[in-house]
Design a protein around this motif. Structure first.
Motif, short mmCIF file in Angstrom:
data_model
loop_
_atom_site.label_atom_id
_atom_site.label_comp_id
_atom_site.label_asym_id
_atom_site.label_seq_id
_atom_site.Cartn_x
_atom_site.Cartn_y
_atom_site.Cartn_z
N PRO A 183 0.72 -1.23 0.02
CA PRO A 183 -0.07 -0.08 -0.10
C PRO A 183 0.71 1.31 -0.08
O PRO A 183 0.34 2.27 -0.35
CB PRO A 183 -0.71 -0.01 1.28
CG PRO A 183 -0.10 -1.24 2.08
CD PRO A 183 0.47 -2.17 1.26
N GLU A 184 2.17 1.11 0.26
CA GLU A 184 2.98 2.43 0.48
C GLU A 184 3.17 2.72 -0.98
O GLU A 184 3.34 3.95 -1.15
CB GLU A 184 4.22 1.92 0.99
CG GLU A 184 4.16 1.76 2.76
CD GLU A 184 3.38 3.11 3.25
OE1 GLU A 184 3.83 4.22 2.92
OE2 GLU A 184 2.52 2.73 4.08
N THR A 185 3.07 2.10 -1.85
CA THR A 185 3.56 2.42 -3.50
C THR A 185 2.24 3.26 -3.88
O THR A 185 2.58 4.34 -4.44
CB THR A 185 3.46 1.23 -4.28
OG1 THR A 185 4.56 0.34 -3.99
CG2 THR A 185 3.67 1.54 -5.71
N ALA A 186 1.04 3.11 -3.56
CA ALA A 186 -0.10 4.01 -3.80
C ALA A 186 0.28 5.18 -3.07
O ALA A 186 -0.25 6.33 -3.60
CB ALA A 186 -1.10 3.29 -3.61
N LYS A 187 0.68 5.40 -2.12
CA LYS A 187 0.65 6.28 -1.18
C LYS A 187 2.02 7.39 -1.66
O LYS A 187 1.87 8.64 -1.96
CB LYS A 187 0.95 6.16 0.41
CG LYS A 187 -0.12 5.50 1.15
CD LYS A 187 0.24 5.24 2.46
CE LYS A 187 -1.07 4.70 3.30
NZ LYS A 187 -0.69 4.17 4.66
N ARG A 188 2.75 6.62 -2.35
CA ARG A 188 3.92 7.38 -3.08
C ARG A 188 3.58 7.99 -4.21
O ARG A 188 4.01 9.13 -4.39
CB ARG A 188 5.08 6.46 -3.18
CG ARG A 188 6.05 6.28 -1.77
CD ARG A 188 7.27 5.68 -2.14
NE ARG A 188 7.30 4.49 -2.58
CZ ARG A 188 7.72 4.24 -3.81
NH1 ARG A 188 8.35 5.26 -4.65
NH2 ARG A 188 7.75 2.77 -4.30
N VAL A 189 2.62 7.24 -5.16
CA VAL A 189 2.26 7.78 -6.05
C VAL A 189 1.29 9.05 -5.65
O VAL A 189 1.61 10.24 -6.46
CB VAL A 189 1.29 6.96 -7.00
CG1 VAL A 189 0.58 7.51 -8.16
CG2 VAL A 189 2.08 5.66 -7.45
N ALA A 190 0.51 9.10 -4.99
CA ALA A 190 -0.38 10.17 -4.62
C ALA A 190 0.43 11.31 -4.06
O ALA A 190 0.06 12.45 -4.37
CB ALA A 190 -1.31 9.63 -3.63
N GLY A 191 1.57 11.08 -3.31
CA GLY A 191 2.52 12.13 -2.89
C GLY A 191 3.03 12.81 -4.10
O GLY A 191 3.43 14.02 -4.07
N LEU A 192 3.43 11.83 -5.15
CA LEU A 192 4.17 12.63 -6.51
C LEU A 192 3.05 13.60 -7.04
O LEU A 192 3.37 14.47 -7.60
CB LEU A 192 4.70 11.55 -7.31
CG LEU A 192 5.05 11.99 -8.65
CD1 LEU A 192 6.39 12.57 -8.60
CD2 LEU A 192 5.33 10.84 -9.68
N ILE A 193 1.75 13.26 -7.09
CA ILE A 193 0.75 13.65 -7.73
C ILE A 193 0.47 15.30 -6.88
O ILE A 193 0.36 16.46 -7.48
CB ILE A 193 -0.53 13.30 -7.96
CG1 ILE A 193 -0.37 12.04 -8.69
CG2 ILE A 193 -1.70 14.07 -8.18
CD1 ILE A 193 -1.63 10.83 -8.79
#
Length: 247
Positions: A66-76
Motif C-alpha cells: 500500500p505504500e506504493t499507492a501512497k508514494r504515487v499520490a504524494g508525487l501527484i
C-alpha cells in the motif's frame, strides 16, 4: 483527446501497460508509470514516451504494498498540483497451477498483486479525484475472471474480484463525477504469451471468433476510448476485448 490530462498507469513500462501509455501520450496526456523491478526497461520506455511531448514520470514499487499507492499520490500532490485525471490499474501477475498443487502463498501472492493492488491505488487516487469532482478509473480484469480457467483459481479469483470492485466503486463514486469501468482482455500477445509455441498459439486462435490473437494496441484503444470524453456516459461496465472468445 487527453491534452493536459494526467494519467497513472500501473505495470506501465511494457506490454499492455506500455501500449496504453503510448496511446495516452500520443493524445496529449502526462503519464506516471508504476513498475516493480526492471529499471532499464522503465528508463527506456520513459525516454521513448517523452518523445511525444508530455511529461513522463516513473515510480518504482510493488502495487501489493500500500505504500506504493501512497508514494504515487504524494508525487501527484507535489508535482501535479494534486490533480490526477485517469488511473489505469494494469499491473498484475500469474502463478498458474492446479488447485490441488497450489500453496497458500501461490494463491495469496496473486490476490495481493492483482486485487489488493488495484484496491490500494483506487483508494488513494480516488480521494484526489473526489476533490476535483472529476476522474476516470479503468481496471484491468480478464476473461478468466468472467468464465474461469483451469489451473488459474488464484488468477481468476483476483480478476473476478476486480469486476465486483469495479461495479461497487462505480456506484460509490459516480455522483462525485468519477467513472469506473473495467476491460477484460482475452488472449493478447505479450511477454506472458511469448513462451507459447506457434502451434499453441494457432490452437488458441481457433477458439477465438475473429480467428486471431489480440495485440496490446487492441486493449490500448479501448482504454483511450474510456478515458476520453467519448466515453463520458459510460460507467460500471466490463468491456471484453477478446475477439469473441467468450461468446
Amino acid at each position: 483527446m487527453l491534452k493536459g490530462k494526467t494519467a497513472v498507469i500501473t505495470g506501465g513500462v511494457r506490454g499492455i501497460g506500455k501500449a496504453i501509455a503510448k496511446a495516452f501520450c500520443r493524445n496529449g496526456a502526462n503519464v506516471i508509470l508504476c513498475y516493480r523491478s526492471n529499471d532499464a526497461e522503465a528508463e527506456k520506455t520513459a525516454a521513448e514516451l517523452s518523445g511525444f511531448g508530455p511529461q513522463v514520470k516513473l515510480v518504482k514499487g510493488d502495487v501489493a504494498d500500500p505504500e506504493t499507492a501512497k508514494r504515487v499520490a504524494g508525487l501527484i500532490k507535489d508535482e501535479f498540483d494534486k490533480k490526477v485525471d485517469i488511473l489505469v490499474n494494469n499491473a498484475g501477475i500469474t502463478n498458474d497451477k492446479l488447485m490441488m498443487r497450489m500453496s497458500d502463498e501461490d494463491f495469496t501472492k496473486v490476490i495481493d498483486a492483482n486485487l489488493n493492488g488495484t484496491f490500494y491505488m483506487m483508494k488513494e487516487l480516488s480521494a484526489l479525484m473526489v476533490k476535483k469532482k472529476n476522474g476516470v478509473i479503468i481496471n484491468m480484469a480478464s476473461v478468466s475472471g468472467l468464465k474461469g480457467n483451469p489451473a488459474q483459481v488464484n488468477y481468476s479469483a483476483s480478476k473476478a474480484g476486480i469486476v465486483g470492485m469495479t461495479l461497487s466503486a462505480a456506484k460509490e463514486l459516480g455522483r462525485r463525477g468519477i467513472r469506473v469501468n473495467a476491460i477484460a482482455p482475452g488472449f493478447i500477445e505479450t511477454d506472458m504469451t511469448a513462451v507459447l509455441t506457434d502451434e499453441q498459439k494457432e490452437t488458441a486462435a481457433k477458439n477465438i471468433t475473429l480467428g486471431r490473437l489480440g495485440q496490446p494496441e487492441d486493449i490500448a484503444n479501448a482504454a483511450l476510448f474510456l478515458a476520453s470524453d467519448m466515453g463520458a456516459y459510460i460507467t460500471g461496465q466490463v468491456i471484453s476485448v477478446d475477439g469473441g472468445i467468450i461468446m
